[in-house]
Design a protein around this motif. Structure first.
Motif, PDB file in Angstrom:
ATOM      1  N   ARG A 199      29.205  43.808  35.358  1.00 19.09           N
ATOM      2  CA  ARG A 199      29.160  42.458  34.806  1.00 19.09           C
ATOM      3  C   ARG A 199      28.136  41.683  35.626  1.00 19.09           C
TER       4      ARG A 199
ATOM      5  N   ASP B  58      29.041  41.819  39.308  1.00 21.33           N
ATOM      6  CA  ASP B  58      30.489  41.969  39.465  1.00 21.33           C
ATOM      7  C   ASP B  58      31.113  40.867  40.316  1.00 21.33           C
ATOM      8  N   ALA B  59      30.604  39.655  40.201  1.00 19.84           N
ATOM      9  CA  ALA B  59      31.185  38.512  40.907  1.00 19.84           C
ATOM     10  C   ALA B  59      32.355  37.954  40.099  1.00 19.84           C
ATOM     11  N   ASP B  60      33.245  37.253  40.780  1.00 17.18           N
ATOM     12  CA  ASP B  60      34.438  36.720  40.110  1.00 17.18           C
ATOM     13  C   ASP B  60      34.131  35.493  39.258  1.00 17.18           C
ATOM     14  N   SER B  61      33.249  34.618  39.755  1.00 19.18           N
ATOM     15  CA  SER B  61      32.967  33.386  39.024  1.00 19.18           C
ATOM     16  C   SER B  61      31.637  32.804  39.479  1.00 19.18           C
TER      17      SER B  61
ATOM     18  N   ASP C 229      30.812  31.932  43.158  1.00 22.33           N
ATOM     19  CA  ASP C 229      30.182  32.880  44.088  1.00 22.33           C
ATOM     20  C   ASP C 229      28.678  32.632  44.170  1.00 22.33           C
TER      21      ASP C 229
END
Length: 368
Positions: A173, A243-246, A249
């Motif tokens: 992602r 691949d970060a959460d939001s 970041d």
């Protein structure tokens, strides 16, 4: 006798220059030559996906993880599309029509390289027709010296690559981040601000950013921001975070940079950014593939820059970063090296990639 083997034999027998062309993405024009015999591999484009493991030809050694075998003339977008069906991708180029064999044999930097290594580091096995007309399978257990040389030793140097098997990685992602550090036209600190911005590239990369930046002076404004002058100065970047959460970041990574710019040069420079999420690498690529045209006449200068060089701020670094400006108004600071390239472990213990890559963070270049 297979066609590629026959072509090689005829060219050798009659002392005719032989050139190999996949898709023709070669700055130096080595895939074209007047009066030569040309081998066009464009239609060697079959794709086979391997789930879970790949067994080497000959030894039968099983290498865990997904992989994909592609013909030597397969274009990048076709590989991305095929692997995306399995929720995977490869370390590949930024143009849709880039051919895999020339790209890999040149080393192959990528926006994914700072995480996974160069494209040449992903190769598990290849098939090649040698100048002597032999059809060989090369991997870490068969023809290991040729396996080493073909991965980074230069396009068409050692033979005609007819197929390549590469590692496939789970498709990340992604957040696509565009940020601009705009320096006021009347600032007397342009060189110092640019030096600081470039010196921060390794820390931005260590935090997870990768992609493409440019240093510019008196460039036409790229977007219609109200109040922005017609020409602008600064550093302009299109990067990703995987691949970060939001989006928080992203803010955490850029916040120290923005705060330092405001503190050291108040009113002279501003940082602006936008963030767009993507569910997969292919979704991102569909919006961000390289759209530049071909056919230009240019001189090319490039350098591989390591972390120590970039972070040791000094008058020498500033002088080097300003050297291109009198001759051109921009140059590239590609964030395509770093940890993944430095720590890569190619099959067989190594490959022919330029050793400078194993320390490099930035590929700097200028076309004139």
């Amino acid at each position: 006798m297979p066609a590629k083997e026959a072509d090689s034999t005829v060219a050798r027998r009659h002392n005719v220059r032989l050139v190999v062309k996949s898709t023709g993405h070669d700055y130096l024009g080595r895939s074209i030559a007047s009066g030569a015999l040309s081998i066009w591999t464009h239609y060697l484009n079959r794709i086979a996906y391997h789930t879970g493991q790949f067994k080497l030809n000959g030894s039968g050694k099983a290498i865990p993880g997904d992989a994909v075998t592609v013909g030597g003339g397969t274009e990048m977008y076709d590989i991305y599309s095929a692997t995306d069906k399995h929720n995977h991708t490869i370390v590949g180029g930024g143009g849709k029509s880039v051919g895999i064999s020339g790209y890999v044999s040149g080393g192959g930097h990528s926006i994914l390289a700072p995480r996974f290594g160069l494209a040449a580091d992903q190769v598990l096995e290849m098939q090649v027709v040698t100048p002597g007309g032999e059809i060989l399978t090369v991997n870490e257990d068969r023809n290991a010296d040729l396996f080493w040389a073909l991965r980074g030793g230069g396009g068409s140097t050692f033979g005609v690559i007819t197929s390549i098997t590469l590692k496939a990685h789970p498709s990340p992602r992604m957040f696509a981040i565009s940020f601009m550090a705009l320096i006021q036209p009347n600032s007397t600190n342009y060189s110092d601000i640019v030096t600081y911005l470039v010196s921060q590239v390794p820390s931005l990369m260590d935090a997870g950013l990768s992609g493409y930046s440019f240093v510019g002076y008196q460039l036409p404004k790229p977007v219609p921001i109200p109040g922005l002058p017609d020409t602008i100065n600064g550093m302009f970047s299109d990067v990703i975070l995987q691949d970060a959460d939001s989006e928080d970041d992203v803010d955490k990574i850029l916040k120290p940079l923005n705060e330092t710019l405001k503190r050291r040069w108040p009113g002279e420079v501003g940082l602006y950014n936008s963030v767009v999420p993507y569910k997969s690498f292919l979704a991102w690529f569909d919006d961000h593939y390289d759209r530049q045209t071909a056919g230009n006449s240019t001189y090319i200068v490039s350098r591989l820059l390591d972390k120590k060089t970039l972070t040791t701020t000094s008058p020498k670094l500033t002088k080097a970063l300003m050297a291109p400006i009198p001759y051109t108004n921009s140059y590239a600071v590609f964030m395509v090296g770093g940890k993944g390239v430095i720590d890569a472990r190619p099959r067989g213990g190594g490959n022919a990639v330029n050793p400078a890559w194993r320390n490099a963070y930035v590929h700097g270049s200028k076309l004139r």
